[in-house]
Scaffold this motif. Structure first.
Motif, PDB file in Angstrom:
ATOM      1  N   GLN A   1      17.219  -0.306 -35.170  1.00 18.58           N
ATOM      2  CA  GLN A   1      17.028  -1.747 -35.015  1.00 18.58           C
ATOM      3  C   GLN A   1      15.849  -2.027 -34.107  1.00 18.58           C
ATOM      4  OE1 GLN A   1      18.412  -4.379 -36.268  1.00 18.58           O
ATOM      5  NE2 GLN A   1      20.329  -3.730 -37.192  1.00 18.58           N
ATOM      6  N   VAL A   2      15.166  -3.114 -34.407  1.00 20.29           N
ATOM      7  CA  VAL A   2      14.075  -3.602 -33.573  1.00 20.29           C
ATOM      8  C   VAL A   2      14.385  -5.043 -33.202  1.00 20.29           C
ATOM      9  CG1 VAL A   2      11.630  -4.204 -33.500  1.00 20.29           C
ATOM     10  CG2 VAL A   2      12.358  -2.089 -34.624  1.00 20.29           C
ATOM     11  N   GLN A   3      14.203  -5.344 -31.942  1.00 18.90           N
ATOM     12  CA  GLN A   3      14.360  -6.715 -31.476  1.00 18.90           C
ATOM     13  C   GLN A   3      12.984  -7.278 -31.157  1.00 18.90           C
ATOM     14  OE1 GLN A   3      16.361  -4.143 -29.814  1.00 18.90           O
ATOM     15  NE2 GLN A   3      17.710  -4.488 -31.575  1.00 18.90           N
ATOM     16  N   LEU A   4      12.753  -8.492 -31.621  1.00 23.56           N
ATOM     17  CA  LEU A   4      11.474  -9.158 -31.409  1.00 23.56           C
ATOM     18  C   LEU A   4      11.705 -10.503 -30.753  1.00 23.56           C
ATOM     19  CD1 LEU A   4       9.950  -8.495 -34.934  1.00 23.56           C
ATOM     20  CD2 LEU A   4       9.319  -7.350 -32.827  1.00 23.56           C
ATOM     21  N   GLY A   5      10.852 -10.828 -29.800  1.00 24.34           N
ATOM     22  CA  GLY A   5      10.967 -12.119 -29.141  1.00 24.34           C
ATOM     23  C   GLY A   5       9.613 -12.778 -29.015  1.00 24.34           C
ATOM     24  N   GLU A   6       9.469 -13.959 -29.614  1.00 26.24           N
ATOM     25  CA  GLU A   6       8.215 -14.703 -29.530  1.00 26.24           C
ATOM     26  C   GLU A   6       8.274 -15.685 -28.363  1.00 26.24           C
ATOM     27  OE1 GLU A   6       9.151 -14.533 -34.074  1.00 26.24           O
ATOM     28  OE2 GLU A   6      10.242 -14.837 -32.199  1.00 26.24           O
ATOM     29  N   SER A   7       7.119 -15.953 -27.805  1.00 24.94           N
ATOM     30  CA  SER A   7       6.997 -16.968 -26.764  1.00 24.94           C
ATOM     31  C   SER A   7       5.588 -17.513 -26.780  1.00 24.94           C
ATOM     32  CB  SER A   7       7.324 -16.382 -25.382  1.00 24.94           C
ATOM     33  OG  SER A   7       6.432 -15.335 -25.059  1.00 24.94           O
ATOM     34  N   GLY A   8       5.390 -18.614 -26.068  1.00 21.98           N
ATOM     35  CA  GLY A   8       4.058 -19.174 -25.930  1.00 21.98           C
ATOM     36  C   GLY A   8       3.783 -20.409 -26.758  1.00 21.98           C
ATOM     37  N   GLY A   9       4.721 -20.791 -27.596  1.00 19.19           N
ATOM     38  CA  GLY A   9       4.512 -21.999 -28.376  1.00 19.19           C
ATOM     39  C   GLY A   9       4.577 -23.242 -27.511  1.00 19.19           C
ATOM     40  N   GLY A  10       4.229 -24.369 -28.112  1.00 17.19           N
ATOM     41  CA  GLY A  10       4.275 -25.624 -27.380  1.00 17.19           C
ATOM     42  C   GLY A  10       3.524 -26.706 -28.092  1.00 17.19           C
ATOM     43  N   LEU A  11       3.264 -27.781 -27.354  1.00 18.20           N
ATOM     44  CA  LEU A  11       2.543 -28.937 -27.879  1.00 18.20           C
ATOM     45  C   LEU A  11       1.129 -28.937 -27.313  1.00 18.20           C
ATOM     46  CD1 LEU A  11       2.421 -31.727 -29.300  1.00 18.20           C
ATOM     47  CD2 LEU A  11       3.344 -32.706 -27.180  1.00 18.20           C
ATOM     48  N   VAL A  12       0.155 -29.083 -28.187  1.00 16.03           N
ATOM     49  CA  VAL A  12      -1.232 -29.070 -27.760  1.00 16.03           C
ATOM     50  C   VAL A  12      -2.011 -30.077 -28.587  1.00 16.03           C
ATOM     51  CG1 VAL A  12      -1.873 -27.204 -29.351  1.00 16.03           C
ATOM     52  CG2 VAL A  12      -3.187 -27.537 -27.262  1.00 16.03           C
ATOM     53  N   HIS A  13      -3.066 -30.625 -28.006  1.00 14.68           N
ATOM     54  CA  HIS A  13      -3.927 -31.535 -28.750  1.00 14.68           C
ATOM     55  C   HIS A  13      -4.852 -30.759 -29.679  1.00 14.68           C
ATOM     56  CE1 HIS A  13      -2.631 -35.071 -26.630  1.00 14.68           C
ATOM     57  NE2 HIS A  13      -2.931 -34.540 -25.455  1.00 14.68           N
ATOM     58  N   ALA A  14      -5.291 -31.430 -30.716  1.00 17.68           N
ATOM     59  CA  ALA A  14      -6.249 -30.813 -31.642  1.00 17.68           C
ATOM     60  C   ALA A  14      -7.470 -30.335 -30.856  1.00 17.68           C
ATOM     61  CB  ALA A  14      -6.666 -31.812 -32.713  1.00 17.68           C
ATOM     62  N   GLY A  15      -7.922 -29.127 -31.210  1.00 14.52           N
ATOM     63  CA  GLY A  15      -9.036 -28.513 -30.508  1.00 14.52           C
ATOM     64  C   GLY A  15      -8.615 -27.624 -29.356  1.00 14.52           C
ATOM     65  N   GLY A  16      -7.350 -27.696 -28.997  1.00 19.80           N
ATOM     66  CA  GLY A  16      -6.834 -26.898 -27.897  1.00 19.80           C
ATOM     67  C   GLY A  16      -6.499 -25.476 -28.306  1.00 19.80           C
ATOM     68  N   SER A  17      -5.927 -24.744 -27.351  1.00 14.09           N
ATOM     69  CA  SER A  17      -5.628 -23.332 -27.557  1.00 14.09           C
ATOM     70  C   SER A  17      -4.214 -23.010 -27.094  1.00 14.09           C
ATOM     71  CB  SER A  17      -6.606 -22.452 -26.772  1.00 14.09           C
ATOM     72  OG  SER A  17      -7.939 -22.649 -27.193  1.00 14.09           O
ATOM     73  N   LEU A  18      -3.656 -21.983 -27.698  1.00 15.03           N
ATOM     74  CA  LEU A  18      -2.386 -21.423 -27.277  1.00 15.03           C
ATOM     75  C   LEU A  18      -2.444 -19.916 -27.476  1.00 15.03           C
ATOM     76  CD1 LEU A  18       0.321 -23.791 -28.854  1.00 15.03           C
ATOM     77  CD2 LEU A  18      -0.126 -23.487 -26.423  1.00 15.03           C
ATOM     78  N   ARG A  19      -1.675 -19.187 -26.675  1.00 10.93           N
ATOM     79  CA  ARG A  19      -1.539 -17.750 -26.878  1.00 10.93           C
ATOM     80  C   ARG A  19      -0.065 -17.437 -27.077  1.00 10.93           C
ATOM     81  NH1 ARG A  19      -2.881 -12.368 -23.284  1.00 10.93           N
ATOM     82  NH2 ARG A  19      -1.008 -13.031 -22.151  1.00 10.93           N
ATOM     83  N   LEU A  20       0.248 -16.915 -28.239  1.00 11.29           N
ATOM     84  CA  LEU A  20       1.610 -16.501 -28.542  1.00 11.29           C
ATOM     85  C   LEU A  20       1.789 -15.030 -28.203  1.00 11.29           C
ATOM     86  CD1 LEU A  20       2.123 -18.191 -32.034  1.00 11.29           C
ATOM     87  CD2 LEU A  20       2.388 -19.174 -29.753  1.00 11.29           C
ATOM     88  N   SER A  21       2.993 -14.699 -27.777  1.00  9.20           N
ATOM     89  CA  SER A  21       3.336 -13.310 -27.488  1.00  9.20           C
ATOM     90  C   SER A  21       4.520 -12.897 -28.340  1.00  9.20           C
ATOM     91  CB  SER A  21       3.696 -13.135 -26.007  1.00  9.20           C
ATOM     92  OG  SER A  21       2.620 -13.466 -25.175  1.00  9.20           O
ATOM     93  N   CYS A  22       4.519 -11.629 -28.731  1.00 12.35           N
ATOM     94  CA  CYS A  22       5.633 -11.049 -29.478  1.00 12.35           C
ATOM     95  C   CYS A  22       5.991  -9.739 -28.794  1.00 12.35           C
ATOM     96  CB  CYS A  22       5.236 -10.815 -30.928  1.00 12.35           C
ATOM     97  SG  CYS A  22       6.471  -9.919 -31.905  1.00 12.35           S
ATOM     98  N   ALA A  23       7.131  -9.719 -28.135  1.00 15.01           N
ATOM     99  CA  ALA A  23       7.585  -8.524 -27.433  1.00 15.01           C
ATOM    100  C   ALA A  23       8.609  -7.795 -28.299  1.00 15.01           C
ATOM    101  CB  ALA A  23       8.203  -8.909 -26.095  1.00 15.01           C
ATOM    102  N   ALA A  24       8.385  -6.496 -28.469  1.00 13.19           N
ATOM    103  CA  ALA A  24       9.254  -5.700 -29.335  1.00 13.19           C
ATOM    104  C   ALA A  24       9.996  -4.658 -28.520  1.00 13.19           C
ATOM    105  CB  ALA A  24       8.422  -5.018 -30.413  1.00 13.19           C
ATOM    106  N   SER A  25      11.202  -4.360 -28.947  1.00 10.66           N
ATOM    107  CA  SER A  25      11.988  -3.314 -28.299  1.00 10.66           C
ATOM    108  C   SER A  25      12.929  -2.709 -29.320  1.00 10.66           C
ATOM    109  CB  SER A  25      12.785  -3.873 -27.120  1.00 10.66           C
ATOM    110  OG  SER A  25      13.708  -4.851 -27.567  1.00 10.66           O
ATOM    111  N   GLY A  26      13.440  -1.521 -28.978  1.00 15.38           N
ATOM    112  CA  GLY A  26      14.401  -0.878 -29.858  1.00 15.38           C
ATOM    113  C   GLY A  26      13.825   0.354 -30.511  1.00 15.38           C
TER     114      GLY A  26
END
Length: 123
Positions: free
Chosen positions: A1-26
């Motif tokens: 089994q592999v467990q995955l967890g995403e983070s980093g989402g949110g609300l941003v204005h057009a033209g902005g930036s976000l960085r998503l993370s995906c942490a894996a384990s197992g």
């Protein structure tokens, strides 16, 4: 089994930036690729980007090239998706997944998925 967890989402204005993370384990991740997909309401889950954990080869959907960058930190078993110049049409739930068998650009090839993180881009 592999467990995955995403983070980093949110609300941003057009033209902005976000960085998503995906942490894996197992289960060992050797020989795998981790991909990002997104799903907007009423639409199919679509491929965004993928990276092989061993060689670091990267792949992007055409509409994301030049705006999104995928990277990995193998020591942390974490994959990142840097998203720049975001547009309202990028609004979706973003999922990361692990594929042992591919193809990396098709959701049917993925063996494990995270729970998703919401990205909302306002105009």
């Amino acid at each position: 089994q592999v467990q995955l967890g995403e983070s980093g989402g949110g609300l941003v204005h057009a033209g902005g930036s976000l960085r998503l993370s995906c942490a894996a384990s197992g289960r060992t991740l050797s020989g795998t690729a981790i991909g990002w997909f997104r799903q907007a309401p009423g639409k199919e889950r679509e491929f965004v980007s993928a990276i092989t954990l061993s060689a670091g080869s990267t792949y992007y959907a055409d509409s994301m090239k030049g705006r999104f960058t995928i990277s990995r930190d193998n020591a942390k078993n974490t994959v990142y998706l840097q998203m720049n110049s975001l547009k309202p049409e990028d609004t979706a739930v973003y999922y990361c997944g692990v594929t042992y068998r591919g193809p990396y650009y098709r959701k049917e090839g993925y063996d494990y998925w995270g729970q998703g993180t919401q990205v909302t881009v306002s105009s």
